[in-house]
Structure formats: C-alpha cells, structure tokens
Write a protein that holds these residues in place. Structure first.
Motif, mmCIF file in Angstrom:
data_model
loop_
_atom_site.group_PDB
_atom_site.id
_atom_site.type_symbol
_atom_site.label_atom_id
_atom_site.label_comp_id
_atom_site.label_asym_id
_atom_site.label_seq_id
_atom_site.Cartn_x
_atom_site.Cartn_y
_atom_site.Cartn_z
ATOM 1 N N SER A 11 0.850 -1.407 -0.075
ATOM 2 C CA SER A 11 -0.122 -0.024 -0.098
ATOM 3 C C SER A 11 0.938 1.133 -0.114
ATOM 4 N N ALA A 54 3.926 1.354 -1.330
ATOM 5 C CA ALA A 54 4.295 1.462 -2.865
ATOM 6 C C ALA A 54 3.319 2.206 -3.954
ATOM 7 N N VAL A 55 2.145 1.560 -3.549
ATOM 8 C CA VAL A 55 0.941 2.220 -4.358
ATOM 9 C C VAL A 55 0.792 3.592 -4.335
ATOM 10 N N MET A 103 2.806 5.961 -3.757
ATOM 11 C CA MET A 103 3.825 6.645 -4.398
ATOM 12 C C MET A 103 3.750 6.557 -5.996
ATOM 13 N N LEU A 104 2.644 5.940 -6.481
ATOM 14 C CA LEU A 104 2.580 5.879 -7.744
ATOM 15 C C LEU A 104 1.960 7.004 -8.328
ATOM 16 N N PRO A 105 2.065 7.448 -9.484
ATOM 17 C CA PRO A 105 1.179 8.720 -10.232
ATOM 18 C C PRO A 105 -0.339 8.171 -9.975
ATOM 19 N N ARG A 121 -3.125 8.015 -11.939
ATOM 20 C CA ARG A 121 -3.585 7.092 -13.055
ATOM 21 C C ARG A 121 -3.114 5.826 -12.809
ATOM 22 N N ARG A 122 -2.136 5.554 -12.349
ATOM 23 C CA ARG A 122 -1.615 3.899 -12.039
ATOM 24 C C ARG A 122 -2.159 3.405 -10.851
ATOM 25 N N GLN A 123 -2.530 4.129 -9.687
ATOM 26 C CA GLN A 123 -2.908 3.608 -8.533
ATOM 27 C C GLN A 123 -4.284 2.711 -8.580
ATOM 28 N N TYR A 124 -4.964 3.049 -9.592
ATOM 29 C CA TYR A 124 -6.481 2.344 -9.487
ATOM 30 C C TYR A 124 -6.329 0.922 -9.488
ATOM 31 N N PRO A 146 -4.108 -1.700 -8.605
ATOM 32 C CA PRO A 146 -3.400 -2.057 -7.353
ATOM 33 C C PRO A 146 -4.125 -1.769 -6.255
#
Length: 83
Positions: A14, A16-17, A19-21, A23-26, A28
C-alpha cells in the motif's frame, strides 16, 4: 506467523501504491482495498476483536478518500476524480 508476514507485505504494497502516479493507482489500489477486509477478519479470528478494530481503524484512515468516493457513488452522486 504467516498472517503477520501477509500483513507486513500488505502495508509495504500500500505504501508503494501510494507513491505511484494517480492514474496508475487504480488497479493495485482496488486489489488492496478488497484484500484488506479479508485480512482484518483473519486478524480478528487469530488475535481477537480488539486488534481487528485497530486494523479496521487503520484501514479506514488509509482508504478514506476511496471509501468516500464509493459512498458517494452509492448515493447516486458523481464526484470528480483527480487527474
């Protein structure tokens, strides 16, 4: 002991997710959102309801915005999604 390792892995995943942008969090994020109640129930079974309540409080605190979005959609509202 395996449950403890699963919980530690969930926390690191969680973080790591997060820290993602956006649009890339959805994808995971949804997987983590669905896995959390299962893990919380397992904690309640193995360690007791007090620890399950603490886990639930932490879960609601971490996922408050997605949970607000889901609640708004269930009420029929159309909240904006940040880009």
């Amino acid at each position: 002991m395996m449950l403890v390792w699963l919980l530690i892995a969930w926390v690191f995943a969680s973080a790591a997710v997060a820290m993602l942008p956006m649009r890339r969090q959805y994808v995971p994020g949804v997987i983590l959102l669905l896995a959390a109640p299962v893990l919380i129930v397992m904690v309640g079974i193995q360690f007791g309801w007090v620890f399950a309540l603490l886990g639930l409080a932490a879960f609601v605190s971490m996922f408050r915005n997605p949970l607000r979005y889901i609640a708004a959609r269930l009420r029929g509202e159309h909240p904006e999604i940040p880009e």
